[in-house]
Write a protein that holds these residues in place. Sequence first.
Motif, PDB file in Angstrom:
ATOM      1  N   PHE A 175       0.841  -1.204   0.000  1.00 65.21           N
ATOM      2  CA  PHE A 175       0.000   0.000   0.000  1.00 65.21           C
ATOM      3  C   PHE A 175       0.875   1.251   0.000  1.00 65.21           C
ATOM      4  CE2 PHE A 175      -4.302  -1.528   1.912  1.00 65.21           C
ATOM      5  CZ  PHE A 175      -4.533  -2.237   0.749  1.00 65.21           C
ATOM      6  N   GLY A 176       1.964   1.191   0.773  1.00 63.25           N
ATOM      7  CA  GLY A 176       2.896   2.315   0.786  1.00 63.25           C
ATOM      8  C   GLY A 176       3.524   2.535  -0.578  1.00 63.25           C
ATOM      9  N   HIS A 177       3.860   1.431  -1.281  1.00 57.82           N
ATOM     10  CA  HIS A 177       4.391   1.540  -2.645  1.00 57.82           C
ATOM     11  C   HIS A 177       3.452   2.365  -3.520  1.00 57.82           C
ATOM     12  CE1 HIS A 177       7.223  -1.347  -1.426  1.00 57.82           C
ATOM     13  NE2 HIS A 177       6.783  -2.429  -2.041  1.00 57.82           N
ATOM     14  N   ASN A 178       2.178   2.034  -3.441  1.00 64.02           N
ATOM     15  CA  ASN A 178       1.201   2.683  -4.322  1.00 64.02           C
ATOM     16  C   ASN A 178       1.082   4.172  -4.037  1.00 64.02           C
ATOM     17  OD1 ASN A 178       0.682   0.152  -5.370  1.00 64.02           O
ATOM     18  ND2 ASN A 178      -1.048  -0.225  -4.031  1.00 64.02           N
ATOM     19  N   THR A 179       1.178   4.550  -2.759  1.00 69.18           N
ATOM     20  CA  THR A 179       1.044   5.963  -2.391  1.00 69.18           C
ATOM     21  C   THR A 179       2.128   6.801  -3.054  1.00 69.18           C
ATOM     22  OG1 THR A 179       0.110   5.339  -0.259  1.00 69.18           O
ATOM     23  CG2 THR A 179       0.954   7.579  -0.461  1.00 69.18           C
ATOM     24  N   THR A 180       3.356   6.289  -3.069  1.00 68.94           N
ATOM     25  CA  THR A 180       4.459   7.021  -3.703  1.00 68.94           C
ATOM     26  C   THR A 180       4.533   6.744  -5.202  1.00 68.94           C
ATOM     27  OG1 THR A 180       5.771   6.960  -1.663  1.00 68.94           O
ATOM     28  CG2 THR A 180       6.950   7.385  -3.705  1.00 68.94           C
ATOM     29  N   GLY A 181       4.409   5.481  -5.569  1.00 70.73           N
ATOM     30  CA  GLY A 181       4.598   5.090  -6.959  1.00 70.73           C
ATOM     31  C   GLY A 181       3.606   5.685  -7.926  1.00 70.73           C
ATOM     32  N   GLN A 182       2.407   6.044  -7.441  1.00 73.93           N
ATOM     33  CA  GLN A 182       1.403   6.592  -8.347  1.00 73.93           C
ATOM     34  C   GLN A 182       1.876   7.891  -8.985  1.00 73.93           C
ATOM     35  OE1 GLN A 182      -2.128   8.373  -6.441  1.00 73.93           O
ATOM     36  NE2 GLN A 182      -1.159   7.842  -4.498  1.00 73.93           N
ATOM     37  N   TRP A 183       2.729   8.644  -8.284  1.00 74.81           N
ATOM     38  CA  TRP A 183       3.234   9.905  -8.840  1.00 74.81           C
ATOM     39  C   TRP A 183       4.274   9.658  -9.929  1.00 74.81           C
ATOM     40  CZ3 TRP A 183      -0.111  13.287  -7.685  1.00 74.81           C
ATOM     41  CH2 TRP A 183      -0.742  13.287  -6.438  1.00 74.81           C
ATOM     42  N   TYR A 184       4.920   8.506  -9.880  1.00 75.28           N
ATOM     43  CA  TYR A 184       5.919   8.155 -10.883  1.00 75.28           C
ATOM     44  C   TYR A 184       5.290   7.408 -12.058  1.00 75.28           C
ATOM     45  CZ  TYR A 184      10.049   6.060 -13.024  1.00 75.28           C
ATOM     46  OH  TYR A 184      11.003   5.669 -13.912  1.00 75.28           O
TER      47      TYR A 184
END
Length: 325
Positions: A238-247
């Motif tokens: 879930f943490g991946h998605n929070t940051t990764g969505q901007w990339y």
Amino acid sequence: MFVVTNSETEALTISVIIPTFHRPDGALAAVRSVLAQTHAPSLEIILVDNDANQSCKPIAKQLAQDAGQTPFTYAVEPAAGVANARNKAVGLARGTFVAFLDDDEVAKPNWLANLIRAQQETGADVVFGPIEARLPAKHTVPHTYFQNFFSRRLDGPTRLIDIPYGCGNSLLKRETVLTKAEPFNPAANETGGEDDILWREVVAGGGTFGWAQDAWVYEDVPPSRATWAYLTKRAFAFGHNTTGQWYNRADKDYVRMVISMIKGVAQALALAPLVALLWIARHDRLAWAYDKMWRGLGKVFWFGPFRVGFYGAAAQKKQLAAQKA
């Protein structure tokens, strides 16, 4: 792929999409719950098997018979990945609206009727309904926390809301939300979060989200998920998605990506000592703090070798390993 259709059906209101991966029993229950809908508008059902070996084909043949006059499509998306499966189904859908139901969810009989009514009342481009988790009889995790973790609840009536939820149990307006050939970003195939990326695009385009108070589904949680190990992995992802969505989005936002990572560092550092204290005290809030701490770490270590795969190639490798064991 095979299709069972009623030639008299000229216009369809809803295409119900059920992506599935190695869960024939779950897919069977999900589709049958859609066939049991009451007061539902005209609909079709699209079951997409995200398994090149077509593990759901036997139950799909049975469902094609059960469907009767309800148009039913069984299709295979051999390229593993949750975004791939959703995109395959959207490409086949003919409805004005598209509803998503996961293969571990069972809809209550008035689910679709209530989703449509909520959309008419709010005018929202995407409508979400509540989810009630059903935990296995035998589990070793805190029942209340895990019940809430897998459920989706929001107090209050049907209305417009600011914060979107996951794609399971949702209704999307096709002409405003699903305008691209591949609306779900394949970059999220393994970790999930393909819906979060799409919701960002909905917001950027001026779209709105709605809540359907009475559009309930059940989510059946398997024993393998009612564990601390699963909670750790899921929170990290879930943490991946929070940051990764901007990339992963088309218009990359590196500033927000870095800000998310900084917030993750602060979140993990602040919660680590709290987790230790709650663990010693065996406090009821331990699972909540533990989950948030790992989400913070996931925001920081979201790239390369740190990425946790729940779907796609990662899930496929895990399944093959299990079969060989």
